[in-house]
Design a protein around this motif. Structure first.
Motif, short mmCIF file in Angstrom:
data_model
loop_
_atom_site.label_atom_id
_atom_site.label_comp_id
_atom_site.label_asym_id
_atom_site.label_seq_id
_atom_site.Cartn_x
_atom_site.Cartn_y
_atom_site.Cartn_z
N GLY A 1 10.18 77.67 47.52
CA GLY A 1 9.08 76.96 46.89
C GLY A 1 7.75 77.49 47.37
N TYR A 2 6.67 76.87 46.92
CA TYR A 2 5.35 77.30 47.31
C TYR A 2 5.06 76.86 48.74
CZ TYR A 2 4.45 78.37 42.42
OH TYR A 2 4.51 78.89 41.15
N PRO A 3 4.27 77.65 49.48
CA PRO A 3 3.93 77.25 50.85
C PRO A 3 3.02 76.03 50.87
CG PRO A 3 2.69 79.19 50.22
CD PRO A 3 3.69 78.96 49.13
N GLU A 4 3.12 75.26 51.91
CA GLU A 4 2.27 74.09 52.09
C GLU A 4 0.91 74.53 52.63
OE1 GLU A 4 3.03 69.85 54.12
OE2 GLU A 4 2.99 71.52 55.55
N LEU A 5 -0.17 74.06 52.01
CA LEU A 5 -1.52 74.44 52.45
C LEU A 5 -2.30 73.24 52.99
CD1 LEU A 5 -2.41 76.95 49.57
CD2 LEU A 5 -1.49 77.45 51.83
N ILE A 6 -2.33 72.13 52.29
CA ILE A 6 -2.93 70.83 52.66
C ILE A 6 -4.30 70.90 53.35
CG2 ILE A 6 -0.81 69.49 52.65
CD1 ILE A 6 -0.57 69.82 55.66
N PRO A 7 -5.30 71.56 52.76
CA PRO A 7 -6.65 71.52 53.33
C PRO A 7 -7.46 70.35 52.77
CG PRO A 7 -6.62 73.04 51.50
CD PRO A 7 -5.21 72.46 51.61
N TYR A 8 -8.46 69.93 53.56
CA TYR A 8 -9.38 68.87 53.14
C TYR A 8 -10.79 69.22 53.57
CZ TYR A 8 -5.14 66.14 52.42
OH TYR A 8 -3.91 65.72 51.98
N ILE B 1 -13.63 72.65 56.92
CA ILE B 1 -12.30 72.41 56.37
C ILE B 1 -11.35 72.05 57.51
CG2 ILE B 1 -10.34 73.47 55.16
CD1 ILE B 1 -12.74 72.96 53.41
N TYR B 2 -10.50 71.06 57.27
CA TYR B 2 -9.45 70.75 58.23
C TYR B 2 -8.13 70.61 57.47
CZ TYR B 2 -9.79 65.83 56.74
OH TYR B 2 -9.79 64.67 56.01
N PHE B 3 -7.04 70.51 58.21
CA PHE B 3 -5.72 70.47 57.60
C PHE B 3 -5.01 69.18 57.97
CE2 PHE B 3 -7.08 74.76 57.70
CZ PHE B 3 -6.67 75.28 56.50
N GLY B 4 -4.29 68.63 57.00
CA GLY B 4 -3.71 67.30 57.15
C GLY B 4 -2.36 67.26 57.82
N GLU B 5 -1.70 66.14 57.67
CA GLU B 5 -0.36 65.95 58.24
C GLU B 5 0.67 66.63 57.35
OE1 GLU B 5 1.00 62.05 59.92
OE2 GLU B 5 2.45 62.18 58.28
N THR B 6 1.56 67.42 57.97
CA THR B 6 2.59 68.11 57.19
C THR B 6 3.62 67.13 56.65
OG1 THR B 6 4.29 69.82 57.28
CG2 THR B 6 3.93 68.55 59.28
N GLN B 7 4.25 67.52 55.56
CA GLN B 7 5.36 66.75 55.01
C GLN B 7 6.70 67.19 55.60
OE1 GLN B 7 4.93 64.06 52.88
NE2 GLN B 7 2.84 64.47 53.53
N PHE B 8 6.68 68.31 56.32
CA PHE B 8 7.92 68.87 56.86
C PHE B 8 8.29 68.24 58.20
CE2 PHE B 8 6.34 72.87 54.60
CZ PHE B 8 7.07 72.60 53.46
#
Length: 203
Positions: A99-106, A161-168
């Motif tokens: 699948g696509y890589p997780e990026l999750i930036p905010y 920019i910061y990164f959130g909580e992973t779903q993994f």
């Protein structure tokens, strides 16, 4: 805490196999190296240039529990000699599934255009997604962060920019930091929250 804010882009090195277990999260270092300053792996807004910076990547294997998933913004890289604490500037995460890589930036800030409308391009602004970086400031250290311009040169619209909580729960995380090139030969310490994960070198 004084902050260094710079507009930039940014990292062959030594690989380590260290690990740290903290709060039911196990982090293993698989590789650490300098990477190309021009190439962008995750967030396209980080395509900026600076001859004074070098981009580095730390590849990790992370395993956590469903109720305590990894908070990416809690990672930091410390230059212990010059007392500089670097914020995670880019991230790519992936599990064993296709699948696509997780990026999750905010974005840290809500930004508006000339008409007063919210800027929609790039990472979203979401108050509900906590940024943990400043929760773990270290006394005597200066935080080094990158503001990204979502506007134009004439009318800049800047936000960290910061990164959130992973779903993994169990995954590979590639962590990217821009560090000052003049300090590239030093040893660095990767932290998760207030716990040291490993000592790294990017020579």
């Amino acid at each position: 805490m004084k902050k260094i804010l710079v507009i930039l882009l940014f990292c062959t090195s030594i690989a380590y196999s260290q690990s740290e277990t903290s709060e039911e999260i196990e982090i293993k270092i698989k590789k650490s190296k300098q990477v190309d300053n021009v190439s962008v792996i995750g967030i396209r807004q980080l395509r900026v240039k600076s001859d004074k910076l070098q981009k580095v990547m730390i590849k990790t294997k992370i395993e956590s529990t469903p109720h305590n998933k990894t908070k990416l913004s809690a990672f930091s890289l410390l230059d212990t000699k010059n007392k500089i604490r670097y914020r995670l500037a880019d991230y790519k995460g992936y599990a064993s599934i296709i699948g696509y890589p997780e990026l999750i930036p905010y974005r840290k800030k809500e930004l508006y255009n000339k008409k007063g409308k919210s800027i929609q391009n790039g990472p979203p602004f979401d108050k509900s997604e906590k940024d943990y970086f400043n929760d773990y400031d270290k006394e005597g250290y200066t935080n080094f962060e990158i503001p990204i311009n979502f506007g134009t040169n004439k009318n800049p619209k800047l936000s960290i920019i910061y990164f959130g909580e992973t779903q993994f729960k169990k995954f590979t995380a590639e962590l990217f930091f821009p560090i000052l090139k003049e300090n590239i030969d030093l040893n660095y310490e990767l932290f998760y929250k207030d716990k040291k994960v490993a000592t790294l070198n990017f020579k």
